[in-house]
Design a protein around this motif. Structure first.
Motif, PDB file in Angstrom:
ATOM      1  N   LEU A 136       1.019  -1.377   0.080  1.00 22.13           N
ATOM      2  CA  LEU A 136      -0.034  -0.120   0.151  1.00 22.13           C
ATOM      3  C   LEU A 136       0.883   1.192  -0.181  1.00 22.13           C
ATOM      4  CD1 LEU A 136      -2.937   1.006   0.147  1.00 22.13           C
ATOM      5  CD2 LEU A 136      -2.582   1.123   2.605  1.00 22.13           C
ATOM      6  N   VAL A 137       0.712   2.028  -0.973  1.00 23.81           N
ATOM      7  CA  VAL A 137       1.448   3.189  -1.195  1.00 23.81           C
ATOM      8  C   VAL A 137       0.359   4.673  -1.318  1.00 23.81           C
ATOM      9  CG1 VAL A 137       3.476   2.335  -2.223  1.00 23.81           C
ATOM     10  CG2 VAL A 137       1.973   3.330  -3.640  1.00 23.81           C
ATOM     11  N   ARG A 138       0.749   5.744  -1.578  1.00 24.66           N
ATOM     12  CA  ARG A 138      -0.036   6.661  -1.487  1.00 24.66           C
ATOM     13  C   ARG A 138      -0.328   7.459  -2.868  1.00 24.66           C
ATOM     14  NH1 ARG A 138      -2.325  10.043   2.864  1.00 24.66           N
ATOM     15  NH2 ARG A 138      -3.842  11.426   1.791  1.00 24.66           N
ATOM     16  N   ALA A 139      -1.547   7.418  -3.178  1.00 32.35           N
ATOM     17  CA  ALA A 139      -1.790   8.415  -4.579  1.00 32.35           C
ATOM     18  C   ALA A 139      -1.744   9.729  -3.897  1.00 32.35           C
ATOM     19  CB  ALA A 139      -2.951   7.904  -5.438  1.00 32.35           C
ATOM     20  N   VAL A 140      -1.326  10.644  -4.861  1.00 29.48           N
ATOM     21  CA  VAL A 140      -0.989  12.262  -4.560  1.00 29.48           C
ATOM     22  C   VAL A 140      -1.768  13.046  -5.453  1.00 29.48           C
ATOM     23  CG1 VAL A 140       0.530  11.944  -2.727  1.00 29.48           C
ATOM     24  CG2 VAL A 140       1.091  11.959  -5.274  1.00 29.48           C
ATOM     25  N   GLY A 141      -2.862  12.513  -6.323  1.00 28.83           N
ATOM     26  CA  GLY A 141      -3.336  13.398  -7.204  1.00 28.83           C
ATOM     27  C   GLY A 141      -4.258  14.458  -6.568  1.00 28.83           C
ATOM     28  N   GLY A 142      -4.770  14.205  -5.308  1.00 33.19           N
ATOM     29  CA  GLY A 142      -5.153  15.419  -4.454  1.00 33.19           C
ATOM     30  C   GLY A 142      -4.406  16.418  -4.253  1.00 33.19           C
ATOM     31  N   TYR A 143      -3.150  16.228  -4.144  1.00 36.85           N
ATOM     32  CA  TYR A 143      -2.080  17.384  -3.900  1.00 36.85           C
ATOM     33  C   TYR A 143      -1.679  18.131  -5.276  1.00 36.85           C
ATOM     34  CZ  TYR A 143      -1.835  16.046   0.924  1.00 36.85           C
ATOM     35  OH  TYR A 143      -2.006  15.724   2.259  1.00 36.85           O
ATOM     36  N   GLY A 144      -2.239  17.687  -6.254  1.00 33.96           N
ATOM     37  CA  GLY A 144      -1.871  18.050  -7.699  1.00 33.96           C
ATOM     38  C   GLY A 144      -0.740  17.516  -8.453  1.00 33.96           C
ATOM     39  N   LEU A 145      -0.426  16.294  -7.964  1.00 29.71           N
ATOM     40  CA  LEU A 145       0.594  15.522  -8.522  1.00 29.71           C
ATOM     41  C   LEU A 145       0.221  14.151  -8.994  1.00 29.71           C
ATOM     42  CD1 LEU A 145       3.056  15.969  -5.248  1.00 29.71           C
ATOM     43  CD2 LEU A 145       2.964  17.029  -7.755  1.00 29.71           C
ATOM     44  N   PRO A 146      -0.979  13.966  -9.930  1.00 25.68           N
ATOM     45  CA  PRO A 146      -1.608  12.688 -10.526  1.00 25.68           C
ATOM     46  C   PRO A 146      -0.550  11.703 -11.102  1.00 25.68           C
ATOM     47  CG  PRO A 146      -1.822  14.535 -11.934  1.00 25.68           C
ATOM     48  CD  PRO A 146      -1.364  15.254 -10.697  1.00 25.68           C
ATOM     49  N   THR A 147       0.621  12.189 -11.459  1.00 28.47           N
ATOM     50  CA  THR A 147       1.558  11.314 -12.231  1.00 28.47           C
ATOM     51  C   THR A 147       2.371  10.539 -11.213  1.00 28.47           C
ATOM     52  OG1 THR A 147       3.191  12.764 -12.749  1.00 28.47           O
ATOM     53  CG2 THR A 147       1.304  12.691 -14.235  1.00 28.47           C
ATOM     54  N   ARG A 148       2.495  10.742 -10.159  1.00 32.15           N
ATOM     55  CA  ARG A 148       3.280  10.629  -8.778  1.00 32.15           C
ATOM     56  C   ARG A 148       2.568   9.768  -7.923  1.00 32.15           C
ATOM     57  NH1 ARG A 148       8.130  12.930  -9.329  1.00 32.15           N
ATOM     58  NH2 ARG A 148       8.234  14.755 -10.660  1.00 32.15           N
ATOM     59  N   LEU A 149       3.315   8.635  -7.124  1.00 34.37           N
ATOM     60  CA  LEU A 149       2.836   7.981  -6.093  1.00 34.37           C
ATOM     61  C   LEU A 149       3.892   8.253  -4.802  1.00 34.37           C
ATOM     62  CD1 LEU A 149       2.095   4.315  -7.416  1.00 34.37           C
ATOM     63  CD2 LEU A 149       0.435   6.201  -6.904  1.00 34.37           C
ATOM     64  N   ARG A 150       3.356   8.566  -3.451  1.00 31.10           N
ATOM     65  CA  ARG A 150       4.458   8.629  -2.682  1.00 31.10           C
ATOM     66  C   ARG A 150       4.533   7.213  -1.938  1.00 31.10           C
ATOM     67  NH1 ARG A 150       2.089  11.946   2.311  1.00 31.10           N
ATOM     68  NH2 ARG A 150       1.517   9.749   2.923  1.00 31.10           N
TER      69      ARG A 150
END
Length: 363
Positions: A326-340
């Motif tokens: 389980l990692v974190r999608a960060v599209g809500g932070y304006g970074l839809p192409t990345r995963l944290r």
């Protein structure tokens, strides 16, 4: 039908979405979504909580003197009375906003800032203003360009979540000097321990340089006490006096107090946690870059590789979930192409790298 209606600005808030859990997991889950310490808390903190459990029927010290003195001793703060403790650093964000900003006022943040700054601004009727970042990094010129007569608070996470980038101490000092005196400068140091002890001391000293600067910290990250909900702040005298007017009585529970005192004094555990993070953060960045997933330098306990498109990032997220990672999608932070991806145990770090190597080979 009820006539009870919430204030209009409250309905404009999007609820915070935490890292969460993985439903339907088939086995052990590699939890790399919430930037938690893979070692858990200090064993000394666990022992302290067990001992304190026998006294939970008694209210804690309302002044939290022992905890504030322990924090001061560990961090080189001369006056423990200027330390405020809280139920997580989120409470500090909300209380500072309640003290200093309301309808018609503005709170300033940078483009990819921690979402609770905006939530707190909106919950108190203030307007949240975001300024652009350059290469995912905050800059003094952009921040100063967003300051107006209505700006009451600047929240700046340094290192930032979710980007892991940071401004230098020299840049922070220049920004502090350039800010107009009506702006409260709040440096959120939730990930400061992952930088260096020298950086921790430097942001502490910034509070003593100017009477408009606050340093926030948390026990949720390197201390491994996320569930205890414990944070603290170092405040100028005037801000401290205002803050204490609205801080709730007994806002920190006794188990958290005991754990915090024990943890902040366990330098061996903190050193081990920092060294593990530094080693594996570098390994993750190097390996992800080699896979064709550009990953910026991080100063925190997570990395954010770029998958090139929102669709590919979403596919990678589902690929990892199918493998109990389980990692974190960060599209809500304006970074839809990345995963944290949090820095986890050696086993979990190797697992996520192996899974992403297979993903990039087939996608």
């Amino acid at each position: 039908m009820s006539d009870i209606r919430p204030l209009p600005h409250v309905l404009n808030i999007k609820p915070y979405v935490p890292g969460g859990k993985l439903a339907g997991a088939k086995g052990r889950v590699a939890m790399l979504a919430s930037n938690e310490n893979p070692f858990g808390p200090s064993p000394k903190a666990i022992d302290a909580m067990r001992e304190a459990a026998g006294s939970v029927h008694v209210y804690p010290d309302p002044g939290y003197g022992a905890l504030r003195e322990a924090i001061a001793a560990a961090t080189g703060i001369a006056d423990p009375n200027r330390i405020a403790v809280s139920s997580g650093s989120d409470e500090i964000i909300h209380l500072l906003t309640q003290c200093y900003a309301g309808p018609g006022d503005e709170i300033l943040q940078t483009e990819h800032a921690f979402s609770m700054y905006a939530v707190s601004a909106m919950s108190h009727g203030a307007t949240c203003i975001s300024v652009p970042e350059t290469d995912l990094t905050a800059g003094a010129n952009a921040i100063l360009g967003g300051v107006s007569e209505r700006t009451k608070i600047l929240f700046l996470a340094n290192p930032n979540n979710p980007t892991g980038t940071m401004m230098s101490v020299e840049a922070l000092t220049a920004l502090q000097d350039a800010l107009p005196p009506h702006v409260l400068f709040v440096i959120d140091g939730a990930y400061a321990e992952y930088v260096s002890p020298e950086y921790e001391a430097a942001i502490r000293d910034l509070v003593d340089r100017r009477s408009n600067t606050v340093m926030m910290r948390t026990f949720s990250k390197i201390h491994g006490l996320a569930a205890a909900r414990l944070g603290w702040a170092y405040l100028p005298q005037g801000v401290s006096e205002v803050f204490q007017r609205i801080r709730g009585p007994f806002n920190v529970n006794g188990l958290a107090v005991a754990a915090g005192i024990a943890s902040i004094g366990d330098t061996d555990f903190l050193t081990k946690s920092r060294e593990h993070n530094t080693l594996w953060r570098g390994k993750l960045i190097e390996a992800l870059d080699a896979m064709g997933l550009p990953t910026p330098q991080s100063h925190a306990n997570f990395v954010i590789p770029d998958f090139g498109s929102a669709e590919r990032a979403a596919a990678a997220n589902e690929w990892l979930k199918a493998r109990d990672i389980l990692v974190r999608a960060v599209g809500g932070y304006g970074l839809p192409t990345r995963l944290r991806i949090s820095v986890g145990s050696a086993e979990d770090n190797e697992a996520v790298l192996a899974a992403l190597k297979d993903f990039t080979a087939s996608h």
